[in-house]
Structure formats: structure tokens, C-alpha cells
Design a protein around this motif. Structure first.
Motif, PDB file in Angstrom:
ATOM      1  N   CYS A 223     -10.505  52.840  46.052  1.00 45.42           N
ATOM      2  CA  CYS A 223     -11.656  53.735  45.934  1.00 45.42           C
ATOM      3  C   CYS A 223     -12.896  52.923  45.606  1.00 45.42           C
ATOM      4  O   CYS A 223     -12.821  51.880  44.942  1.00 45.42           O
ATOM      5  CB  CYS A 223     -11.400  54.823  44.902  1.00 45.42           C
ATOM      6  SG  CYS A 223     -11.243  54.269  43.212  1.00 45.42           S
ATOM      7  N   GLY A 246      -8.657  56.538  49.005  1.00 39.82           N
ATOM      8  CA  GLY A 246      -8.231  56.800  47.640  1.00 39.82           C
ATOM      9  C   GLY A 246      -7.056  55.917  47.261  1.00 39.82           C
ATOM     10  O   GLY A 246      -6.536  55.150  48.079  1.00 39.82           O
ATOM     11  N   ARG A 448     -10.322  63.717  42.666  1.00 40.81           N
ATOM     12  CA  ARG A 448     -11.063  62.670  43.389  1.00 40.81           C
ATOM     13  C   ARG A 448     -10.285  62.250  44.639  1.00 40.81           C
ATOM     14  O   ARG A 448     -10.847  62.062  45.715  1.00 40.81           O
ATOM     15  CB  ARG A 448     -11.289  61.460  42.474  1.00 40.81           C
ATOM     16  CG  ARG A 448     -12.235  60.399  43.046  1.00 40.81           C
ATOM     17  CD  ARG A 448     -12.293  59.196  42.127  1.00 40.81           C
ATOM     18  NE  ARG A 448     -12.663  59.560  40.771  1.00 40.81           N
ATOM     19  CZ  ARG A 448     -13.927  59.622  40.341  1.00 40.81           C
ATOM     20  NH1 ARG A 448     -14.919  59.356  41.163  1.00 40.81           N
ATOM     21  NH2 ARG A 448     -14.182  59.953  39.089  1.00 40.81           N
ATOM     22  N   GLN A 449      -8.962  62.116  44.493  1.00 45.63           N
ATOM     23  CA  GLN A 449      -8.115  61.769  45.638  1.00 45.63           C
ATOM     24  C   GLN A 449      -8.258  62.817  46.741  1.00 45.63           C
ATOM     25  O   GLN A 449      -8.363  62.491  47.922  1.00 45.63           O
ATOM     26  CB  GLN A 449      -6.665  61.653  45.194  1.00 45.63           C
ATOM     27  CG  GLN A 449      -5.685  61.378  46.318  1.00 45.63           C
ATOM     28  CD  GLN A 449      -5.964  60.070  47.026  1.00 45.63           C
ATOM     29  OE1 GLN A 449      -5.962  59.010  46.430  1.00 45.63           O
ATOM     30  NE2 GLN A 449      -6.236  60.141  48.322  1.00 45.63           N
ATOM     31  N   TYR A 452     -11.405  62.300  48.674  1.00 45.82           N
ATOM     32  CA  TYR A 452     -11.297  61.166  49.606  1.00 45.82           C
ATOM     33  C   TYR A 452     -10.589  61.584  50.898  1.00 45.82           C
ATOM     34  O   TYR A 452     -10.995  61.200  51.993  1.00 45.82           O
ATOM     35  CB  TYR A 452     -10.557  60.000  48.945  1.00 45.82           C
ATOM     36  CG  TYR A 452     -11.466  59.063  48.195  1.00 45.82           C
ATOM     37  CD1 TYR A 452     -12.434  58.323  48.874  1.00 45.82           C
ATOM     38  CD2 TYR A 452     -11.382  58.917  46.816  1.00 45.82           C
ATOM     39  CE1 TYR A 452     -13.292  57.460  48.185  1.00 45.82           C
ATOM     40  CE2 TYR A 452     -12.233  58.073  46.120  1.00 45.82           C
ATOM     41  CZ  TYR A 452     -13.185  57.350  46.806  1.00 45.82           C
ATOM     42  OH  TYR A 452     -14.040  56.511  46.135  1.00 45.82           O
TER      43      TYR A 452
END
Length: 469
Positions: A223, A246, A448-449, A452
Motif C-alpha cells: 500500500c 493492498g 482500507r483493503q 484498494y
């Protein structure tokens, strides 16, 4: 093809479980969004992969393509774990012979995108001829790609690095201060296969360079928050889209352990009896071949440290059978130490409260898992990209390397014991413990993953090509 915006993505990872598993993790994340995956590998490898969650099974199609029989490959060898290190090149030669069946599959299935690994450097040209865009998906980090450099250097068009010593300093295309480079012993162990190649086999760096040069986009298992300067450099070096996918953090209870739940029951029982944060977990991946000297020093170092430990000690096929633990070692450490010689569920072990540290070979997948669960990292490199990964972590004070001789890589039981105690207990190691705990929030961030993956899919959808009828 349906006009609902859904994609059909084909994936073709290299025949190593450290490659196939990240490809499968990304496949599952893409399938969760309703897209279809064709996951291509050999029959035996596909049968050994973790079972799919039931709700994704209809979206991920496993495509079994038999590996050609090669005289120099052991019978039924289909992955790096099935062969000795010196036999891996024959696995690559057999893999290269899959060009015809892969072409036939791509012709008949017409995927919207093809994700491929570094070994099949010939694949993007085949895909391009079929009007299928390609993503070179590397399961390593951006720092590795930044260090190895532009395609012209990787493919030998420009002879920038010709001897092992050239890899022990940061190259001139890195515009920022960094200590990321190989130690001499790390380069010497891989120089022939990775850099030079021979009359039978093409070097790994050539494969990598040709793959990057011919692909449409580069997708990286990392990332940009973790290594922003390296992502920027990779973009500058290759002048094509570079997309982080990610860190692909693992989920501990995803039902993917197959028939190995009995193993976890026994392991958990042992871990449950240890004090919180007291245990060092030791695992060196499926590729490393320890010498007798290395095995002895690690074992006696563990004994000297006085720390509880759980050691996954598996021998890869073809490695020396006469390498043994020191006489009386298991008896002397009984109760506080466990040597486990079969498969073990690494994410479950690392997530257990009793584990405080992780002595690791510095494979990128293992480092991501160790940081995700906030475990103190003690680094002992063996092969491939591991040296560069270790430098990245050393630079960020996220991992502590066991001191070694720069030329031959030797280390002592005392340095093993002292390094373990430093990271696990000593005041001098508090920085490492604190930093890894902070970074675990980034590495384990599933929201967050998810962003991505959405970003990746948005790019793939907007850049797919109309199918040629």
C-alpha cells in the motif's frame, strides 16, 4: 459477455504457494464484488489450495492444466515445495512449456483481464495478440521493484550490474537516501539463478524485466501509505500505471484450513498454556534449506534465550535428510519449547495472545502477517527478495536482524539468543515493539483493503477492451 459491468479476470500465478496464496486472496476479494475469476494452475496445486468459502465457489473457477513431464523433475512435482532448490529451474522450464494450453484457454474463455506472475514472461505477448489486457501482479513490495530497476537493466540491455558486489549498494536511479540493498551473502546465494541464468534456463531478473516491459499495468501487493517514495519510483522507472492492491491481510477464521483443524487443536492447547506475549514463533517458509550449522545455532540460541518457543520445522522435498537437531535439545527444552514438523496454520498462531515475537525468513507474506498481528520481528534471511524486505523493515525500525558475517552469512547461537531477548524483553527493543504495534493498524485495516480493491476494479472496468468476435 454480460453488459452488467462485471469482469472476468484470469489469474496465472507461479508454482509456489507463497505466490498462489496471495493470488487466491486477491481472487476472493474480487469475487466478493461479484466478478468472475478463472484461477489457472496445475491439478495437484489446485487440490492443495485452501477450500473456497461457499458463497464464492460459484464465482471462482479453478482451471487445471497438467504440467509437462520433464526427466529432471521428480515425479509428481508441481510446486517449489516438491523440489530441492537446485531443481526449481526445471520447474520453470516445465512451466514455460504451458504456452500452448494457456493460449487455448485464453482463446476459448476471452477474459477481460489476465493477471500473471514474473515467470511467464512470454504470456503478455500471447494475451496482447488476443486483445486481452494484462496486469503483472507481483506478490512482493514496491521497494523490491524500485531496487531491481528499469526493464533495460533487468533484461541486460544495459549492463549496469554484472557482479554480486553491485547489488550490495543502492543503485543510482534511487533519488532518495536509503539503506535498502542486499548483503553480499544474500546475493551470492541467488546470483546464478536470479541474475545470470544458464544455457538451460533464463534468469529470474530477465523474466521479471520482460514481464514488466510487456504488461499493461503493474499491480503490487503493498500500500502506498507504507512505502510512498518506492511507489513513485516504480512509476517513474516504468512509465505505466502502477496500482497497489493492498496488503491482502489474512482472515484467521475463514474456514480455509481444509482437513488440518486437528493440528490447530493441538497447537492451540499448547499455546493456551503459555503466558501472554511470551512465546517466540519460528518459521522460515517453504523455500529455505537450512544447513546443519544454521539449524544447530538456531536451536542452541533458542535454548540459551530461555524464552518459550513454537518452531515450525518442515523440510522441503529433496533437502538433506541427515540434518538433525542437537542431541538432547528437545528433552532440555521440553515444556517451554515445541518443535512442530508438519503443516501449521501460521495466521492462527500469530494471532494467539501468547505469541509475542516472530523469528522469520523475511518473506513478504510472512512479514505482512507478523506486522498485522503486532508481533515483534526478528529477521534471518535466506533467499530471493528476503534481504531487501529485511532492510525495508530495519530502516523503519520494524524488525531487528540477527547479526551475521557479511560474506558467508554465518551467525552464532549467542547472537540468536541476544536478538530474541532484545526484541521480546529488553528495554533496547521497546522501539521495535512499539513501532510494529502502531503499524499493525495499517496492515490489518480491512476497510482500507476494501478501498484498494474497489480502486483496482474501477481501473480494470474502465480499461477493458471490446472483445474481438
Amino acid at each position: 459477455m454480460a453488459n452488467d459491468g462485471k469482469l472476468h479476470v484470469a489469474m496465472f500465478p507461479w508454482l509456489a504457494f507463497g505466490h498462489m496464496i496471495p493470488y487466491l486472496e486477491l481472487a476472493k476479494l474480487i469475487a466478493q464484488k461479484g466478478h468472475k475469476i478463472s484461477f489457472i494452475s496445475t491439478p495437484k496445486n489446485i487440490d492443495r489450495l485452501p477450500k473456497l468459502p461457499p458463497h464464492l465457489a460459484h464465482l471462482i473457477n479453478f482451471v487445471k492444466i497438467p504440467l509437462p513431464i520433464l526427466d529432471k523433475l521428480p515425479e509428481n512435482a508441481e510446486a517449489t515445495i516438491d523440489v530441492a532448490y537446485h531443481e526449481v529451474k526445471y520447474l520453470k522450464i516445465a512451466y514455460d512449456a504451458l504456452q500452448k494450453p494457456i493460449t487455448q484457454f485464453l482463446q476459448s474463455s476471452s477474459p477481460d483481464w489476465l493477471f500473471f506472475d514474473f515467470v511467464p514472461y512470454w504470456l503478455p505477448t500471447i494475451a496482447s495478440n488476443l486483445n486481452i489486457p494484462t496486469a503483472f501482479f507481483i506478490i512482493l513490495n514496491a521497494a523490491f521493484l524500485g531496487f531491481v530497476g528499469p526493464s533495460t537493466v533487468l533484461t541486460g540491455t544495459k549492463d549496469y550490474r554484472t557482479k554480486p558486489e553491485d547489488f550490495t549498494v543502492p543503485p543510482n536511479w534511487i533519488p532518495f537516501e536509503t539503506t535498502v540493498a542486499f548483503k553480499l551473502f544474500e546475493v551470492l546465494s541467488i546470483f546464478k539463478d536470479a541474475v545470470v541464468g544458464d544455457e538451460e534456463n533464463i534468469s529470474d531478473l530477465y523474466r521479471l524485466g520482460a514481464s514488466i516491459k510487456a504488461c499493461d499495468i503493474i499491480a503490487i501487493k503493498s500500500c502506498s501509505e507504507f512505502e510512498p517514495e518506492w511507489f513513485q519510483l516504480v512509476q517513474q522507472l516504468h512509465q505505466k500505471p502502477v496500482l497497489p492492491v493492498g496488503l491482502l491481510p489474512v482472515t484467521v477464521n475463514n474456514g480455509g484450513d481444509g482437513n488440518n483443524n486437528d493440528a490447530w487443536i493441538d497447537i492451540k492447547e499448547w499455546l493456551d498454556n503459555q503466558a501472554k506475549g511470551s512465546v517466540v514463533y519460528i518459521a522460515f517458509g517453504s523455500e529455505a534449506e537450512l544447513s546443519q550449522g544454521q539449524l544447530t545455532e538456531i536451536a542452541l540460541g533458542l535454548e540459551l534465550s530461555g524464552l518459550p518457543f513454537f518452531w515450525v520445522l518442515r523440510r522441503r522435498s529433496g533437502s538433506a535428510d541427515n540434518i538433525q537437531l542437537p542431541d538432547g535439545f528437545e528433552e532440555r527444552t521440553k515444556g517451554r519449547g515445541m518443535v512442530w514438523t508438519s503443516w501449521a496454520p501460521q495466521p492462527k498462531i500469530l494471532s494467539h495472545d501468547s505469541v509475542g515475537g516472530f523469528l522469520t525468513h523475511s518473506g513478504w507474506g510472512s512479514l505482512v502477517e507478523g506486522i498485522q498481528f503486532g508481533r515483534g520481528l526478528i529477521l534471518l534471511t535466506f533467499l530471493s527478495d528476503q534481504g531487501l524486505n529485511a532492510r525495508v523493515l530495519e530502516e523503519k525500525k520494524l524488525g531487528y536482524p540477527i547479526p551475521r558475517d557479511e560474506r558467508d552469512g554465518s551467525f552464532t547461537r549467542n547472537s540468536v539468543a541476544e536478538s530474541l531477548r532484545l526484541v521480546m524483553l529488553d528495554e533496547a527493543g521497546q522501539t521495535y515493539r512499539d513501532n510494529v504495534k502502531k503499524m499493525s493498524k495499517l496492515f490489518g485495516d480491512t476497510d482500507r483493503q476494501d478501498r484498494y480493491v474497489d480502486n483496482l476494479l474501477g481501473f480494470l472496468q474502465s480499461h477493458r477492451r471490446p472483445q474481438v468476435l
